[in-house]
Scaffold this active site. Structure first.
Site, mmCIF file in Angstrom:
data_model
loop_
_atom_site.group_PDB
_atom_site.id
_atom_site.type_symbol
_atom_site.label_atom_id
_atom_site.label_comp_id
_atom_site.label_asym_id
_atom_site.label_seq_id
_atom_site.Cartn_x
_atom_site.Cartn_y
_atom_site.Cartn_z
ATOM 1 C CE LYS A 55 -24.593 20.374 36.526
ATOM 2 N NZ LYS A 55 -24.195 18.936 37.127
ATOM 3 N NE ARG A 66 -22.608 19.160 43.142
ATOM 4 C CZ ARG A 66 -23.161 17.912 43.655
ATOM 5 N NH1 ARG A 66 -21.792 17.521 44.209
ATOM 6 N NH2 ARG A 66 -24.285 17.161 43.582
ATOM 7 C CD GLU A 88 -16.817 25.648 30.528
ATOM 8 O OE1 GLU A 88 -17.193 24.982 29.997
ATOM 9 O OE2 GLU A 88 -17.055 25.404 32.123
ATOM 10 C CE LYS A 126 -29.057 20.594 35.960
ATOM 11 N NZ LYS A 126 -28.329 18.935 36.017
ATOM 12 C CE1 TYR A 174 -35.894 14.666 37.480
ATOM 13 C CE2 TYR A 174 -36.425 17.213 37.871
ATOM 14 C CZ TYR A 174 -35.544 16.479 36.992
ATOM 15 O OH TYR A 174 -34.309 16.556 37.969
#
Ligand code: PBG
Length: 329
Positions: free
Chosen positions: A199, A221, A237, A252, A317
């Site tokens: 991410k 972040r 990761e 992502k 979405y």
């Protein structure tokens, strides 16, 4: 000598829609689409999200109705994000049995049973008053290991409320291992983990932060999400998450990171998901609204691109809309 014409003519297989359909290498299947949904505590009517036309923050009632419609349309799963009425430093609503996502999970699992896969995003940013994905040290850094204890508790609360899959998205080191241990310790061996493994610290999350009301109050972040410049780091990761017990891994955002999707797909033997995030959605909707792109075609092409790069599952979405379109022909 007669003129030499090509023997090989790739155009032969492009001649008709039927031929093109027959030889298509990549297909979209509603069962591989996952719909992210927002549910907000304390509102009487669903609230549109201005930066994501067509997306709303649901009430519990409107969520049930929309989830039903998505399942009817054939989507493979839904993933819930909660917007609580009260936020605090530790995000205490996140693991409250009466927290908004837990209530939604209980209602949806009662309504839908095993008809769909019920997933819960597992993070703290929607629940903390400072908007970071973990709890803070006195100097304002995100405290990795203290946050793991919060994630463990949220996982158990979500599992108890009926989540089939929990999806940790906070990018803390060791989060998958901590969550797996907590779930197993509480008897939830069968609850799976879809890890947001790769991410990135992405500006494409902008509209989501309106939808989930979770923009950080200070800083950003980048001290926990990945640097967009890195690729090999994603494999590290992913491997760590698999060692810690992840059942599925995710990349992502999706569209700007198709190289990462491909590298991950080639490196692992578990299902790979890719998240077409809010900014990817908003850009296409905005351009379509101005008549600058053909909305339906661009949506499908964006999803085909993500599948072609190697994603087995896509969070989008548009999941319900596209599922409907695919099943109605
Ligand atoms: C964190 C989370 C985010 C998204 C999903 N989970 C936001 C962030 O990391 O800032 C973004 C999704 C999107 O942009 O559609 N809980």
């Amino acid at each position: 000598m007669t003129a030499r014409f090509p023997v090989a003519r790739p155009r032969r297989l492009r001649r008709s829609a039927a031929l093109r359909r027959l030889v298509a290498e990549t297909r979209l299947d509603p069962a591989g689409l996952i719909l992210p949904m927002f549910v907000k505590e304390g509102i009487a009517e669903p609230q549109p999200v201005p930066s994501m036309p067509g997306v709303v923050q649901h009430t519990l009632d409107s969520l049930r109705k929309a989830a039903h419609e998505a399942v009817e349309a054939g989507v493979g799963g839904i993933v819930l994000f909660g917007v609580p009425a009260h936020k605090d430093g530790t995000g205490s609503a996140a693991d409250d049995p009466d927290g908004i996502v837990q209530r939604a999970l209980r209602e949806l699992s009662r309504d839908l049973g095993e008809d769909t896969v019920l997933m819960a995003d597992l993070c703290l940013d929607e629940y903390t008053d400072h908007g970071h994905c973990g709890i803070l040290t006195p100097s304002g850094e995100v405290d990795n290991d203290a946050t793991l204890e919060r994630y463990a508790s949220i996982a158990v609360a979500q599992a108890a409320a009926g989540a089939h899959v929990v999806a940790p998205s906070g990018m803390m080191d060791g989060q998958v291992g901590a969550i797996r241990a907590a779930l197993d310790g509480a008897g939830y061996h069968q609850v799976a983990i879809m890890a947001y493994s790769a991410k990135y610290a992405s500006a494409y999350y902008g509209p989501f932060r309106d939808a989930a009301e979770c923009a950080p109050r200070f800083g950003d972040r980048s001290a926990y999400q990945q640097d967009p410049a890195n690729a090999a780091e994603s494999l590290r990761e992913v491997m760590l998450d698999l060692e810690e017990g992840a059942d599925m891994v995710m990349v992502k955002p999706a569209g700007p990171y198709l190289d990462i999707v491909r590298r991950v797909r080639d490196a692992v033997t578990v299902p790979v998901a890719a998240y077409q995030v809010s900014g990817e959605y908003a850009m296409i909707e905005a351009a379509a609204e101005r008549g600058w792109v053909d909305r339906e075609r661009v949506i499908i092409e964006s999803l085909i691109g993500i599948r072609r790069a190697g994603a087995d599952l896509i969070l989008t979405y548009w999941a319900a809309e596209v599922a409907r379109r695919l099943t109605s022909g």
